[in-house]
Scaffold this motif. Structure first.
Motif, short mmCIF file in Angstrom:
data_model
loop_
_atom_site.label_atom_id
_atom_site.label_comp_id
_atom_site.label_asym_id
_atom_site.label_seq_id
_atom_site.Cartn_x
_atom_site.Cartn_y
_atom_site.Cartn_z
N ARG A 1 23.36 11.34 -29.78
CA ARG A 1 22.78 12.27 -28.81
C ARG A 1 21.84 13.26 -29.50
NH1 ARG A 1 24.76 17.09 -27.54
NH2 ARG A 1 26.77 16.58 -28.48
N LEU A 2 22.27 13.79 -30.64
CA LEU A 2 21.43 14.73 -31.39
C LEU A 2 20.17 14.04 -31.89
CD1 LEU A 2 24.16 16.60 -33.44
CD2 LEU A 2 22.77 17.58 -31.62
N TRP B 1 31.15 23.42 -35.23
CA TRP B 1 31.13 22.40 -34.18
C TRP B 1 32.49 22.32 -33.49
CZ3 TRP B 1 27.04 19.30 -32.54
CH2 TRP B 1 27.37 18.28 -31.64
N GLU C 1 19.79 24.16 -30.10
CA GLU C 1 19.98 23.85 -28.68
C GLU C 1 21.43 23.46 -28.36
OE1 GLU C 1 17.15 20.86 -27.63
OE2 GLU C 1 15.42 22.20 -27.79
N THR C 2 22.16 22.97 -29.34
CA THR C 2 23.55 22.59 -29.10
C THR C 2 24.49 23.79 -29.13
OG1 THR C 2 24.15 22.24 -31.43
CG2 THR C 2 23.14 20.39 -30.25
N ARG D 1 17.44 13.74 -29.19
CA ARG D 1 16.74 15.00 -28.97
C ARG D 1 15.85 15.35 -30.17
NH1 ARG D 1 13.56 17.81 -26.26
NH2 ARG D 1 13.71 20.06 -26.53
N ASP E 1 27.98 11.81 -30.86
CA ASP E 1 27.31 13.11 -31.01
C ASP E 1 26.06 12.96 -31.87
OD1 ASP E 1 29.24 14.67 -29.56
OD2 ASP E 1 30.57 14.47 -31.27
N THR F 1 16.98 21.31 -32.94
CA THR F 1 17.97 20.41 -32.33
C THR F 1 19.36 21.02 -32.35
OG1 THR F 1 16.70 18.44 -32.95
CG2 THR F 1 19.04 18.13 -32.47
#
Length: 270
Positions: free
Chosen positions: A86-87, A71, A36-37, A90, A83, A33
């Motif tokens: 959203r994380l 970050w 991917e960010t 996923r 955030d 996860t």
């Protein structure tokens, strides 16, 4: 207080304690996860908050100084609740895709549970997983021989670990009292905090744990001296967390129970 008092229930964690040796399912999902960010995290960072409600776990990772700095460098601002949301969405997708692959019982776990049941001890459970995640895990674990007498997911209580509410619900549903007649068994610091906050005995397990973070093959192939060093590091972490007992493997739990009952459940009573 009499010597007739005995342990009435043991409340187990799931991953890293009864199933999923090394607690790898969530660890891999957290790492993917964040990868991917564009803000990759280390295995250690992924594991440090293990045992928390998974949303809280992601928030805890984002609050780590190194991760937060990366970050900010990537996005130009500190991470906020949106955030985390959203994380988490996923993370949940990634985890659900692989969760059923991580349900094998840890060696000697099923035999230990049977020994406790044969002694008349109820088997409860708490977890950092959500109810949707448990819908994947429970049928697989049952097929492989494990079903506790009561289970509750982290999103089914007022709050997850380190709060004690999941344990309290176990005591209510199992009809167990007093708390000193109960043991919480887990493989993470948050398990120990959960048990201490509930006023029950706490037992930390080293082998198979998220805190040790090794696969069964790694444990079996590692040189004895190196394994001893790794296990002692894990032991110190659990000692600092305040665990009442720390055992090398799950099958040593009956020895702890014998010792507690021999002392009338009084020794070290908080």
């Amino acid at each position: 207080m009499t010597q007739k008092e005995c342990i009435k229930a043991v409340i187990f964690d799931w991953a890293g304690t009864i199933i999923d040796y090394g607690c790898f399912a969530p660890m891999h999902a957290f790492i993917q996860t964040f990868e991917e960010t564009g803000v990759p995290i280390t295995i250690r960072e992924a594991r440090m908050p293990m045992g928390l409600l998974k949303w809280d776990h992601i928030q805890a990772i984002l609050q780590m100084e190194r991760v937060k700095d990366r970050w900010i460098a990537k996005f130009g601002k500190e991470p906020v609740k949106e955030d985390v949301d959203r994380l988490y969405v996923r993370f949940e997708v990634i985890l659900m895709e692989s969760l059923n692959m991580y349900t094998d019982p840890i060696p000697r776990a099923l035999e230990t549970v049977k020994q406790l049941r044969d002694a008349g001890i109820a088997i409860g459970s708490t977890t950092g997983y959500t109810s949707d995640m448990m819908k994947v895990i429970v049928p697989e674990a049952k097929r492989k021989g494990y079903t506790p007498d009561f289970m509750i997911a982290s999103d089914e209580a007022k709050a997850g670990r380190p709060y004690p509410y999941m344990i309290f619900q176990n005591l209510i549903e199992l009809g167990i009292y007093p708390p000193r007649a109960v043991i919480k068994v887990g493989d993470t610091v948050s398990d120990i905090h959960e048990g201490r906050n509930a006023g029950v005995w706490t037992v930390a397990v080293i082998l198979g744990s998220s805190e040790l973070g090794l696969t069964q093959r790694e444990v079996e192939s590692m040189h004895a001296d190196e394994l001893a060093v790794r296990m002692n590091e894990t032991r110190r972490t659990f000692e600092q967390a305040g665990a009442d007992y720390i055992i090398g493997s799950i099958d040593q739990l009956p020895i702890v129970i014998e010792e507690l009952e021999r002392s009338g459940l009084e020794r070290g009573l908080r």
